[in-house]
Design an enzyme around this catalytic site. Sequence first.
Site, mmCIF file in Angstrom:
data_model
loop_
_atom_site.group_PDB
_atom_site.id
_atom_site.type_symbol
_atom_site.label_atom_id
_atom_site.label_comp_id
_atom_site.label_asym_id
_atom_site.label_seq_id
_atom_site.Cartn_x
_atom_site.Cartn_y
_atom_site.Cartn_z
ATOM 1 N N SER A 214 62.930 -0.765 -2.294
ATOM 2 C CA SER A 214 62.684 -1.474 -3.550
ATOM 3 C C SER A 214 62.457 -2.957 -3.277
ATOM 4 O O SER A 214 62.835 -3.459 -2.209
ATOM 5 C CB SER A 214 63.927 -1.276 -4.437
ATOM 6 N N SER B 126 70.176 -16.154 -0.229
ATOM 7 C CA SER B 126 69.813 -16.575 -1.589
ATOM 8 C C SER B 126 70.072 -18.064 -1.702
ATOM 9 O O SER B 126 70.965 -18.596 -1.019
ATOM 10 C CB SER B 126 70.672 -15.829 -2.615
ATOM 11 N N TYR C 235 78.987 -13.102 -5.482
ATOM 12 C CA TYR C 235 77.651 -12.952 -4.886
ATOM 13 C C TYR C 235 77.314 -14.190 -4.055
ATOM 14 O O TYR C 235 76.871 -14.090 -2.902
ATOM 15 C CB TYR C 235 76.620 -12.761 -6.007
HETATM 16 N N1 NAP Z 1 65.262 -10.896 -6.608
HETATM 17 C C1 NAP Z 1 65.845 -12.075 -6.523
HETATM 18 O O1 NAP Z 1 65.709 -12.933 -7.422
HETATM 19 C C2 NAP Z 1 66.664 -12.429 -5.309
HETATM 20 C C3 NAP Z 1 66.978 -13.781 -5.099
HETATM 21 C C4 NAP Z 1 67.739 -14.109 -3.992
HETATM 22 C C5 NAP Z 1 68.168 -13.150 -3.112
HETATM 23 N N2 NAP Z 1 67.842 -11.856 -3.340
HETATM 24 C C6 NAP Z 1 68.323 -10.863 -2.372
HETATM 25 O O2 NAP Z 1 67.212 -10.124 -1.910
HETATM 26 C C7 NAP Z 1 67.658 -8.866 -1.402
HETATM 27 C C8 NAP Z 1 66.746 -7.788 -1.937
HETATM 28 O O3 NAP Z 1 66.907 -7.725 -3.330
HETATM 29 P P1 NAP Z 1 65.719 -7.424 -4.334
HETATM 30 O O4 NAP Z 1 65.599 -8.570 -5.234
HETATM 31 O O5 NAP Z 1 64.544 -6.927 -3.610
HETATM 32 O O6 NAP Z 1 66.404 -6.283 -5.221
HETATM 33 P P2 NAP Z 1 66.214 -4.696 -5.260
HETATM 34 O O7 NAP Z 1 64.848 -4.385 -5.711
HETATM 35 O O8 NAP Z 1 67.374 -4.203 -6.025
HETATM 36 O O9 NAP Z 1 66.325 -4.292 -3.739
HETATM 37 C C9 NAP Z 1 67.557 -4.212 -3.088
HETATM 38 C C10 NAP Z 1 67.486 -3.065 -2.148
HETATM 39 O O10 NAP Z 1 68.739 -2.949 -1.475
HETATM 40 C C11 NAP Z 1 69.181 -1.610 -1.646
HETATM 41 N N3 NAP Z 1 70.614 -1.507 -1.584
HETATM 42 C C12 NAP Z 1 71.538 -1.988 -2.446
HETATM 43 N N4 NAP Z 1 72.750 -1.655 -2.049
HETATM 44 C C13 NAP Z 1 72.606 -0.952 -0.919
HETATM 45 C C14 NAP Z 1 73.488 -0.309 -0.039
HETATM 46 N N5 NAP Z 1 74.816 -0.330 -0.248
HETATM 47 N N6 NAP Z 1 72.996 0.332 1.028
HETATM 48 C C15 NAP Z 1 71.679 0.382 1.257
HETATM 49 N N7 NAP Z 1 70.788 -0.169 0.459
HETATM 50 C C16 NAP Z 1 71.240 -0.841 -0.623
HETATM 51 C C17 NAP Z 1 68.641 -1.221 -2.999
HETATM 52 O O11 NAP Z 1 68.714 0.173 -3.195
HETATM 53 P P3 NAP Z 1 68.904 0.828 -4.673
HETATM 54 O O12 NAP Z 1 67.505 1.069 -5.103
HETATM 55 O O13 NAP Z 1 69.692 2.033 -4.379
HETATM 56 O O14 NAP Z 1 69.630 -0.190 -5.528
HETATM 57 C C18 NAP Z 1 67.248 -1.762 -2.873
HETATM 58 O O15 NAP Z 1 66.440 -0.952 -2.081
HETATM 59 C C19 NAP Z 1 69.117 -8.730 -1.832
HETATM 60 O O16 NAP Z 1 69.959 -9.011 -0.734
HETATM 61 C C20 NAP Z 1 69.261 -9.813 -2.904
HETATM 62 O O17 NAP Z 1 70.579 -10.278 -2.985
HETATM 63 C C21 NAP Z 1 67.096 -11.462 -4.416
#
Ligand code: NAP
Length: 254
Positions: A16, A137, A150
Site C-alpha cells: 500500500s 516522518s 507515533y
Molecule cells: N502518508 C503520510 O502522510 C506519511 C507521512 C510520514 C510518514 N509516513 C510513513 O510512511 C510509511 C508508509 O505509510 P503510508 O503512508 O504509505 O501508509 P499505508 O498506505 O498505510 O502503508 C503502510 C504499509 O505498511 C503496512 N503495515 C502496517 N503495519 C504493518 C505490520 N505490522 N507489518 C507489516 N506491514 C505493516 C500496511 O499494511 P496494511 O495494508 O495491512 O495496513 C501498508 O502496506 C509508514 O511508516 C508511515 O508512518 C507516512
Amino acid sequence: MNQLLNKVAVITGGNSGIGFATAQVFLTNGARVLITGRKEAAVNQAVAALGSGAAGFVADQGKLSDADALAAHVKAEYGQVDVLFINAGIAQMVPFPDASEQHFDDVMNINFKGAFFTAQKLLPLLKDGGTIVFLSSISAISGMVGNAVYSASKAALNSLARTLTRELAPRNIRVNVVNPGPIATPIFEKIGLPAEQLEEAKGRLGQAIPLQRIGEAVEVARLVAFLASDDAKFISGAEVNIDGGIMVHPVATL
Ligand SMILES: NC(=O)c1ccc[n+]([C@@H]2O[C@H](COP(=O)([O-])OP(=O)(O)OC[C@H]3O[C@@H](n4cnc5c(N)ncnc54)[C@H](OP(=O)(O)O)[C@@H]3O)[C@@H](O)[C@H]2O)c1
C-alpha cells in the site's frame, strides 16, 4: 532509468501507499523486489499489480518471529540483498492524556521495535556496499499534536539510523532516513478520525504547506530510489525531509 539494475530490494509494508509506489519505481529501474505485508490477500493483490520482478511474503513487522521467517525466506530465495527499505508503519491519533499502554505498545512494536529487529535480522544478508533506507516522518522532529507515541517511534528510528550509519560504514553500507510530510496514502483512512474531520484536516494540512498541497506517494518513492541507488553512493547518515517546505518555520516570514 535502470538506476537499480539487477539489485535485490526488500520493502516492508509494500502492499500500500509509499511502499507500493516505491516497489513500482524500483521495478521500473530494473530491481527485483520482495514486498512484505501483514495481510496475505493484500500482499498477493499488490504482487499481482506490480507484475514481473515482484514477489511477496507475509510478515507482521510487529512480530519478531515473522522477522526471522522473513530472513530465512530471503536467504533461501535471493541469497543476498542490496537494498532494505524499512517502510511499514502505523499511525494512530491519540492525545497524550488518553494514550494507553496498549496504544503505546502497538505503535512502538511495529514502527520501532519491529523496524529495529527487521533490520538486525536481515543485516547478515545485506551485501557489503548495500544500503538501508528507513521511512520516518517529519513528526520525528516536529511537535504534532495528538501524535506523541507515533512521533517518538519515528524519532527513535532516526536515532537508530545515525548509529547504524557509523556501525555499518566499515562494510560500506549506507544508511539514510526519509522524513515525509503529509502524503496522500491510505494511512489517513486508518488513523481513526471520522471522515468529515479527516477531510477538514487534509484541507488544513494542504494549506499549511508552502507548496500548497499534500504530497504523492510516487514523489517519496523517487527519493527512496535515488538514495538506494549508486547515484547516492556518498550519501549516508542523511535525514531528508520531503514535505513541500512545511518544516520551514512560518514565523520567519514577515
Ligand atoms: N502518508 C503520510 O502522510 C506519511 C507521512 C510520514 C510518514 N509516513 C510513513 O510512511 C510509511 C508508509 O505509510 P503510508 O503512508 O504509505 O501508509 P499505508 O498506505 O498505510 O502503508 C503502510 C504499509 O505498511 C503496512 N503495515 C502496517 N503495519 C504493518 C505490520 N505490522 N507489518 C507489516 N506491514 C505493516 C500496511 O499494511 P496494511 O495494508 O495491512 O495496513 C501498508 O502496506 C509508514 O511508516 C508511515 O508512518 C507516512
